[in-house]
Write an enzyme that holds these catalytic residues in place. Structure first.
Site, PDB file in Angstrom:
ATOM      1  N   THR A  14       1.211  -1.827  -0.037  1.00  0.00           N
ATOM      2  CA  THR A  14       0.059  -0.227  -0.281  1.00  0.00           C
ATOM      3  C   THR A  14       1.124   0.948   0.259  1.00  0.00           C
ATOM      4  O   THR A  14       0.269   2.459  -0.172  1.00  0.00           O
ATOM      5  CB  THR A  14      -0.836   0.029   1.520  1.00  0.00           C
ATOM      6  OG1 THR A  14      -1.413  -1.245   1.171  1.00  0.00           O
ATOM      7  CG2 THR A  14      -2.514   1.276   1.269  1.00  0.00           C
ATOM      8  N   TYR A  28      -7.714   0.567  -3.755  1.00  0.00           N
ATOM      9  CA  TYR A  28      -6.547   0.269  -4.208  1.00  0.00           C
ATOM     10  C   TYR A  28      -5.930  -0.394  -5.358  1.00  0.00           C
ATOM     11  O   TYR A  28      -6.162  -0.996  -4.544  1.00  0.00           O
ATOM     12  CB  TYR A  28      -5.522   1.530  -4.041  1.00  0.00           C
ATOM     13  CG  TYR A  28      -5.079   0.877  -1.907  1.00  0.00           C
ATOM     14  CD1 TYR A  28      -4.298  -0.023  -2.445  1.00  0.00           C
ATOM     15  CD2 TYR A  28      -6.053   1.107  -1.439  1.00  0.00           C
ATOM     16  CE1 TYR A  28      -3.700  -0.709  -1.357  1.00  0.00           C
ATOM     17  CE2 TYR A  28      -5.414   0.303   0.099  1.00  0.00           C
ATOM     18  CZ  TYR A  28      -4.741  -0.497  -0.651  1.00  0.00           C
ATOM     19  OH  TYR A  28      -4.286  -0.996   0.581  1.00  0.00           O
ATOM     20  N   THR A  94       1.609  -4.412   4.138  1.00  0.00           N
ATOM     21  CA  THR A  94       1.385  -4.724   5.386  1.00  0.00           C
ATOM     22  C   THR A  94       1.023  -6.069   5.887  1.00  0.00           C
ATOM     23  O   THR A  94       0.714  -6.871   6.956  1.00  0.00           O
ATOM     24  CB  THR A  94       0.247  -3.446   6.326  1.00  0.00           C
ATOM     25  OG1 THR A  94      -0.621  -3.789   5.658  1.00  0.00           O
ATOM     26  CG2 THR A  94       1.720  -2.350   5.815  1.00  0.00           C
ATOM     27  N   ASP A  95       0.191  -6.418   5.262  1.00  0.00           N
ATOM     28  CA  ASP A  95      -0.434  -7.466   4.627  1.00  0.00           C
ATOM     29  C   ASP A  95       0.317  -8.564   5.808  1.00  0.00           C
ATOM     30  O   ASP A  95      -0.715  -9.918   7.022  1.00  0.00           O
ATOM     31  CB  ASP A  95      -1.051  -7.821   3.962  1.00  0.00           C
ATOM     32  CG  ASP A  95      -2.540  -7.275   4.209  1.00  0.00           C
ATOM     33  OD1 ASP A  95      -2.955  -6.668   5.109  1.00  0.00           O
ATOM     34  OD2 ASP A  95      -2.924  -7.473   3.373  1.00  0.00           O
ATOM     35  N   LYS A 167       0.377  -7.105  12.828  1.00  0.00           N
ATOM     36  CA  LYS A 167      -1.090  -6.831  12.694  1.00  0.00           C
ATOM     37  C   LYS A 167      -2.529  -6.875  13.110  1.00  0.00           C
ATOM     38  O   LYS A 167      -2.800  -7.480  13.026  1.00  0.00           O
ATOM     39  CB  LYS A 167      -1.214  -6.218  11.009  1.00  0.00           C
ATOM     40  CG  LYS A 167      -2.015  -5.790   9.957  1.00  0.00           C
ATOM     41  CD  LYS A 167      -2.052  -5.256   8.881  1.00  0.00           C
ATOM     42  CE  LYS A 167      -3.183  -4.721   8.089  1.00  0.00           C
ATOM     43  NZ  LYS A 167      -3.279  -4.558   6.710  1.00  0.00           N
ATOM     44  N   GLU A 288      -1.182 -34.552  28.291  1.00  0.00           N
ATOM     45  CA  GLU A 288      -2.633 -34.534  27.392  1.00  0.00           C
ATOM     46  C   GLU A 288      -2.540 -34.879  26.242  1.00  0.00           C
ATOM     47  O   GLU A 288      -2.648 -35.546  25.348  1.00  0.00           O
ATOM     48  CB  GLU A 288      -3.756 -33.956  27.541  1.00  0.00           C
ATOM     49  CG  GLU A 288      -4.674 -34.481  26.766  1.00  0.00           C
ATOM     50  CD  GLU A 288      -6.094 -33.129  27.392  1.00  0.00           C
ATOM     51  OE1 GLU A 288      -5.564 -32.314  27.694  1.00  0.00           O
ATOM     52  OE2 GLU A 288      -6.898 -33.079  26.086  1.00  0.00           O
TER      53      GLU A 288
HETATM   54  C1  SIN Z   1      -1.249  -3.053   3.046  1.00  0.00           C
HETATM   55  O1  SIN Z   1       0.423  -3.007   2.705  1.00  0.00           O
HETATM   56  O2  SIN Z   1      -1.800  -2.869   4.040  1.00  0.00           O
HETATM   57  C2  SIN Z   1      -2.169  -3.923   2.246  1.00  0.00           C
HETATM   58  C3  SIN Z   1      -1.573  -4.368   0.523  1.00  0.00           C
HETATM   59  C4  SIN Z   1      -0.803  -5.090   1.143  1.00  0.00           C
HETATM   60  O3  SIN Z   1       0.015  -6.339   2.212  1.00  0.00           O
HETATM   61  O4  SIN Z   1       0.295  -5.811  -0.133  1.00  0.00           O
END
Ligand code: SIN
Length: 327
Positions: A14, A28, A94-95, A167, A288
């Site tokens: 992003t 986007y 970020t993912d 995240k 267990e």
């Molecule tokens: C992001 O970057 O926030 C989402 C999309 C991605 O992880 O490339």
């Protein structure tokens, strides 16, 4: 301070995202803006350091692969070994940033800072967070003391350790948190401020390496829930998984029928790792679930990464468990 030489490796995400309108924060295309344009958008970068950039890939980080991880780790190692490079910044979606950061923290051996950053709002957005995140990542990479902390994530003014960070929010900029442990520090007034240090092994002290490696051993993850179907475990075994991480209930528990299935997999030599779907705490050994490996405080996705690297070094259950204590 002497101007340092910072190398930016861009992977998309992003931070390089572009939308049709400035108020579109979700619809986007990730990875649409080239590294030269990311750098040009933040003139303060060149006041902080000598900047060089490279487009490693231009992907939405949902499309990150283990093959790309191996190539990225090898590339980061090559750049880090160049004498006059003082720090590396990796821009990344970020993912999956926490997974890439953890993988790099285990496999790259360097004494220079390696800082991952990204953004929650695309480059075209009103109040895009990418430019400041990039500047703060470069400021952190240019600060010599940062190297003591190994790979770091710099997002939203905080510095986070790959071992603990997650995240935690789908869209808000304040998404990266290290829940129970807290962040390692902040970035303010053009420099990082550190307050604590992980005791687990990473980077210089890590024994793992992916030099020359083309693929990682197959390890899968299954998620625990009421009504969980054991067929997924069979499917993983059929797909060639060497280990399965169970994101279990509570203290890494699983429904009786799933445990029975898991035992059948163990009889076939497939390791079962007990992690938890709970958002904190440790998973430890209990009679267990004899014969399983405990993920300690690692999230299922990070337990999977560690297990993939461990399998390159040992098949011994006790040694495997020891690795989960050390890393
Ligand atoms: C992001 O970057 O926030 C989402 C999309 C991605 O992880 O490339």
């Amino acid at each position: 301070m002497v101007k340092r030489h910072i190398y930016i490796i861009a992977c998309g995400g992003t931070i390089a995202g572009a939308a049709g309108t400035a108020d579109d924060l979700t619809g986007y295309t990730a990875g649409a803006v080239a590294v030269e344009d990311l750098i040009a958008a933040v003139p303060q970068l060149s006041e902080t350091a000598f900047i060089e950039g490279e487009q490693f890939c231009s992907i939405d980080s949902s499309d990150m692969t283990e093959e790309l991880w191996l190539r990225l780790a090898q590339r980061v190692q090559t750049i880090a070994d160049i004498d006059d490079i003082d720090g590396i910044v990796i821009t990344h979606g970020t993912d999956t940033m926490e997974e890439t950061a953890y993988f790099l923290s285990l496999t790259v051996h360097t004494e220079i800072p390696v800082i991952l950053t990204g953004a929650m709002r695309p480059a075209t957005a009103i109040s895009a967070d990418g430019p400041l995140n990039l500047l703060e990542a470069v400021q952190t990479a240019a600060w010599p003391e940062s190297s003591r902390y190994g790979v770091l994530i710099a997002m939203n003014g905080t510095l986070q350790a790959p071992r603990f960070v997650e995240k935690t929010d789908t869209t808000h900029v304040d998404t990266f948190r290290s829940r129970q442990m807290g962040c390692l520090g902040f970035i303010q007034d053009g420099r990082p401020w550190f307050y604590q240090m992980p005791v687990q092994l990473y980077n210089q002290t890590s024994c793992f390496s992916c030099a020359g490696l083309k693929e990682l051993p197959k390890v899968g993850i299954v998620y625990g829930y009421v009504g969980m179907d054991g067929a997924v475990l069979d499917a993983m075994a059929a797909a060639g998984a060497r280990a399965v991480v169970v994101a279990g209930l509570g203290h890494g528990r699983m429904p009786a029928a799933i445990w029975k299935k898991a035992q059948q997999l163990m009889e076939r030599g497939i390791y079962i790792i007990r992690a938890s779907r709970v958002l904190g705490g440790i998973v430890t050994a209990v009679p267990e679930y004899d014969g399983t490996i405990c993920a300690n405080t690692l999230t299922p996705q990070k337990a999977k990464i560690l297990m993939q690297l461990i399998l390159l070094r040992t098949q011994d259950k006790r040694e495997i468990q020891d690795f989960f204590q050390l890393y």
